[in-house]
Enzyme design. Sequence first.
Site, PDB file in Angstrom:
ATOM      1  N   HIS A 157       9.661  -9.641  -0.993  1.00 54.78           N
ATOM      2  CA  HIS A 157       9.360  -9.720  -2.415  1.00 54.78           C
ATOM      3  C   HIS A 157       9.710  -8.403  -3.114  1.00 54.78           C
ATOM      4  CE1 HIS A 157       6.295  -9.622  -5.802  1.00 54.78           C
ATOM      5  NE2 HIS A 157       6.925 -10.754  -6.039  1.00 54.78           N
TER       6      HIS A 157
ATOM      7  N   HIS B 284      12.159  -6.576 -12.470  1.00 56.45           N
ATOM      8  CA  HIS B 284      11.166  -7.653 -12.563  1.00 56.45           C
ATOM      9  C   HIS B 284      10.826  -8.039 -13.996  1.00 56.45           C
ATOM     10  CE1 HIS B 284       7.073  -9.362 -12.759  1.00 56.45           C
ATOM     11  NE2 HIS B 284       7.470 -10.026 -11.705  1.00 56.45           N
TER      12      HIS B 284
HETATM   13  O1  G3P Z   1       9.309 -15.240  -7.564  1.00 57.98           O
HETATM   14  C1  G3P Z   1       8.186 -15.396  -6.789  1.00 57.98           C
HETATM   15  C2  G3P Z   1       7.253 -14.398  -7.283  1.00 57.98           C
HETATM   16  O2  G3P Z   1       7.969 -13.209  -7.245  1.00 57.98           O
HETATM   17  C3  G3P Z   1       6.855 -14.729  -8.677  1.00 57.98           C
HETATM   18  O3  G3P Z   1       6.141 -13.737  -9.202  1.00 57.98           O
HETATM   19  O4  G3P Z   1       5.969 -12.122 -10.960  1.00 57.98           O
HETATM   20  O5  G3P Z   1       6.476 -11.358  -8.676  1.00 57.98           O
HETATM   21  O6  G3P Z   1       8.208 -12.514 -10.010  1.00 57.98           O
HETATM   22  P1  G3P Z   1       6.739 -12.381  -9.727  1.00 57.98           P
HETATM   23 CA    CA Z   2       9.981 -12.995  -8.545  1.00 54.61          CA
END
Ligand code: G3P
Ligand code: CA
Length: 348
Positions: A35, A77
């Site tokens: 992530h 992000h």
């Molecule tokens: O994309 C999956 C997860 O990353 C969604 O949350 O806010 O971290 O992009 P975010």
């Molecule tokens: Ca994401």
Amino acid sequence: MRRRHRLRHLALISAILLPWAAMTAAASLPIVIAHRGASGYLPEHTLPAKAMAHAMGADFIEQDVVLTRDGVPVVLHDIHLDATTDVATRFPDRARADGRYYAIDFSLEEIRSLRAQERLGSDGQAVYPGRFPAHTGNFRVPTLAEEIDLISGLDHSRQRRTGLYIELKGPRFHRNEGQDIALRVLEVLREKGYERRTGQVFLQCFDDATLRYLRHDLQTPLPLIQLIADPGWGEDSAVDYAFLQTAAGLDEVARYADGIGPWLEQIYLGRDASGEPLLSDLVALAHARGLQVHPYTFRSDALPEGIESFTALLDLFLNQVGVDGLFTDFPDLAREFLQDRRQYRTQQ
Ligand code: G3P
Ligand code: CA
């Protein structure tokens, strides 16, 4: 004689099938999605964080993508630059009326000149104080093309095949700004030779209209993941997240997507009176429709209430719930957990 022959026959079948079964079990192990890279250790979405995730054996590495003023996909992000770069000190007079610095107001050259850093909250303090020290290091915001070059280069030198897991951020915001983020991302994938690598690229978005556009208008063959948010987060989508978690909602999703990316607390709902985990039926409903389930975000330094350790969290989702993959800031820990499971299965 006949019985002995039958036993020999069975032994032969077992000798052929058992290793195959072990291999199949191993091959179908859930995927580890880094992530924002190995963001538990290095500032999110920087190339060092992606290289570290690669070295840790992530199956897929995530890219959140927004566009610059000149329409170049960069890996970031937020549609804003202020929480993860030094934009406020470098360009103090370029905030909008709301006080935020929008990536789309800056050229690629300007964004390249910023220092990327560990994420800060609105109070100016590190969101995760135990991670890489804030305001430290010489990191940059990469373009999507640069990141793909890094990952494919490491795949070559390390003899691996690592996937891209690209999220289109703020598609409606970009459209209002006169930009088509879905088109721009597909152009980069085409340029890099990834536009048809269906086993190696996922596209994800909170906005159902953008996923339908990708599937039906742009006709991408790449697997699509419908992200499911909490309505309170204000993600850039008009979709009804409560409906998406119902049987009828998932019937709809299955028409244009290949899986869902729910928040992990939409699956794990806490503990019941006897202390047992309370689980929603979201995973079963999705699997019944052939949808993969890749929940987010697994953090060893931010555990959900009622979960005593990261191992317990992984055990719940991977061994008890049975998800098909997960987004984690700590790909090494998830890899290690699954490796133990693979060895256990092979010994069976
Ligand atoms: O994309 C999956 C997860 O990353 C969604 O949350 O806010 O971290 O992009 P975010
Ligand atoms: Ca994401």
